[in-house]
Write an enzyme that holds these catalytic residues in place. Sequence first.
Site, PDB file in Angstrom:
ATOM      1  N   GLU A 201       1.058  -1.224   0.010  1.00 43.77           N
ATOM      2  CA  GLU A 201       0.049   0.112  -0.047  1.00 43.77           C
ATOM      3  C   GLU A 201       1.524   1.174   0.285  1.00 43.77           C
ATOM      4  O   GLU A 201       2.181   1.232   0.183  1.00 43.77           O
ATOM      5  CB  GLU A 201      -1.181   0.372   1.153  1.00 43.77           C
ATOM      6  N   PHE A 203       3.144   4.208   1.382  1.00 45.72           N
ATOM      7  CA  PHE A 203       3.644   4.806   2.405  1.00 45.72           C
ATOM      8  C   PHE A 203       3.241   6.697   2.520  1.00 45.72           C
ATOM      9  O   PHE A 203       3.614   6.669   1.569  1.00 45.72           O
ATOM     10  CB  PHE A 203       5.153   4.128   2.451  1.00 45.72           C
ATOM     11  N   LEU A 204       2.688   6.557   3.856  1.00 43.45           N
ATOM     12  CA  LEU A 204       2.448   7.823   4.661  1.00 43.45           C
ATOM     13  C   LEU A 204       3.308   8.322   5.088  1.00 43.45           C
ATOM     14  O   LEU A 204       3.676   8.135   5.913  1.00 43.45           O
ATOM     15  CB  LEU A 204       0.479   8.032   4.672  1.00 43.45           C
ATOM     16  N   GLU A 276      -8.132   1.683  13.403  1.00 41.38           N
ATOM     17  CA  GLU A 276      -6.916   2.116  13.416  1.00 41.38           C
ATOM     18  C   GLU A 276      -6.941   2.722  12.049  1.00 41.38           C
ATOM     19  O   GLU A 276      -7.117   2.099  11.023  1.00 41.38           O
ATOM     20  CB  GLU A 276      -5.411   1.276  13.989  1.00 41.38           C
ATOM     21  N   ARG A 292     -10.695  -6.571  19.809  1.00 44.51           N
ATOM     22  CA  ARG A 292     -10.195  -6.701  21.374  1.00 44.51           C
ATOM     23  C   ARG A 292      -9.889  -5.391  22.727  1.00 44.51           C
ATOM     24  O   ARG A 292     -10.799  -4.213  21.995  1.00 44.51           O
ATOM     25  CB  ARG A 292      -9.400  -6.996  21.699  1.00 44.51           C
ATOM     26  N   VAL A 295      -5.336  -1.241  25.711  1.00 49.22           N
ATOM     27  CA  VAL A 295      -4.787  -0.004  26.306  1.00 49.22           C
ATOM     28  C   VAL A 295      -4.902   0.723  26.587  1.00 49.22           C
ATOM     29  O   VAL A 295      -5.195   0.843  27.813  1.00 49.22           O
ATOM     30  CB  VAL A 295      -3.176  -0.889  25.733  1.00 49.22           C
ATOM     31  N   ARG A 338       1.672   5.217  29.528  1.00 49.17           N
ATOM     32  CA  ARG A 338       2.128   4.147  30.325  1.00 49.17           C
ATOM     33  C   ARG A 338       3.577   3.774  30.783  1.00 49.17           C
ATOM     34  O   ARG A 338       4.141   4.339  29.836  1.00 49.17           O
ATOM     35  CB  ARG A 338       1.966   2.798  28.748  1.00 49.17           C
TER      36      ARG A 338
END
Length: 449
Positions: A201, A203-204, A276, A292, A295, A338
């Site tokens: 694909e 690449f940005l 995403e 799912r 985090v 995190r």
Amino acid sequence: MIDTVLIANRGEIALRIQRACRGLGLRTVAVYSEADADAAYVRQADTALCIGPAPAARSYLDQAAILFAAQTSGAGAIHPGYGFLAENAAFAERVERAGLVFVGPSAACIRAMGDKVAAKRAMRRAGVPCVPGPDEPLPADPAALRAVADGIGYPVIVKAAGGGGGRGMRVVEDPARLLDTLALTQEEARGAFGSAAVYIEKFLAHPRHVEIQVIADRHGHALWLGSRDCSLQRRNQKVIEEAPAHGIPDADVAALGERCAEACRQIGYSGAGTFEFLYDAGAFHFIEMNTRIQVEHPVTEETTGIDIVQLQLRVARGEALPLTQDQVACRGHALECRINAEDPDSFAPSPGRIDDWAVPGGFGVRVDTHAGPGYRVPPYYDSMVAKLIVRGSDRADAVERMRLALSEMRVGGIRTNLPLHRALLDDPGVRKGGVDIHYLQRWLARRAA
Ligand code: ADP
């Protein structure tokens, strides 16, 4: 009717799920490895069963041991958390076949979204904007392959269809390198993911990482719960996350959110999930769906006031979503740091005993952690020991609150990335917001020099 839930995970998310269960009056079963026997959440569970030695392959990834634990403890459902077996379609299938409820989407949905090419195809069909590039298997013929990449325009990125964790990806700038890079990535994919399937694909170069949280029930209803920005990454690992994605017009986010909810309805999705995207030059490009809990879910909880883990459990036991899209509102701004047991400069893991521990508190501050004074961080698993989450009336307010919270937090006996977070919260670019996914790498390179 489910009254007992087995939590097939460890660490902060095991505790987070346990709390959600308790809030719904559900009994909990903790399964743990020998390395986690002393964890507080293990003691607090209604039932706790040791499923094996420390290495994850012999405990948290041991499907038979977990299913046996569910059967002997009378659990009616298994919550997989994130990581480990959370996106393992074969495991979800075994859970269902054992007559138990998998807290997540169907095995078919997990499988479909686990193949990034199939996922892209399904999303395009549902009207979700995708990164330019084909969503069908690549041709074998070299000339045809070159034509595909030429059609997209260089630079392109070669990605493993079954890839994950930021591995199995290579950028191609020079057309002369295309075929070699394809072959290399295929080899790597075969070894790491069990399938040599790769795709190409666009690449940005300088995108932001923006994602949409969704939740769907088993009755055809799906909601989107706002946006998050997770652009501050190191080696594809998120470091700081926030909600909502700063500086993007509400109408654009809403239009995208509606597309995501519609895609959930189309593919028969149920449970929590994340779409995403790479956000570049004002446009969104789908990269993958995570099937799912993530985090970074607390930043969405803090801005919407919705307990996403409780909702996961409620839709898993067959309830209809208790709210409609017009009842979902995003208020203020939330940030999450995190906190990892690692050297703040070299990023080498720093397991060991925590001998000094002070967590921040006060208005708008939340700390999700299973650690505490005397806790021994095992060397076998992910190094995250806590998530520090703050909420503010707007982004600037949240940034100030995070700085204060970070100044209050103390973890001794092991090294942590707290100094890195403090420095990042002082950085003008981070404070302004809207940085791209390479910002942190550039920042680290500058610091090293
Ligand atoms: P994984 O499942 O391994 O996390 P993703 O497809 O989500 O893989 O990609 C991980 C990261 O790789 C993205 O967050 C982004 O930083 C980078 N990336 C992936 N695809 C592209 C792309 N087309 N252009 C630029 N960067 C990309």
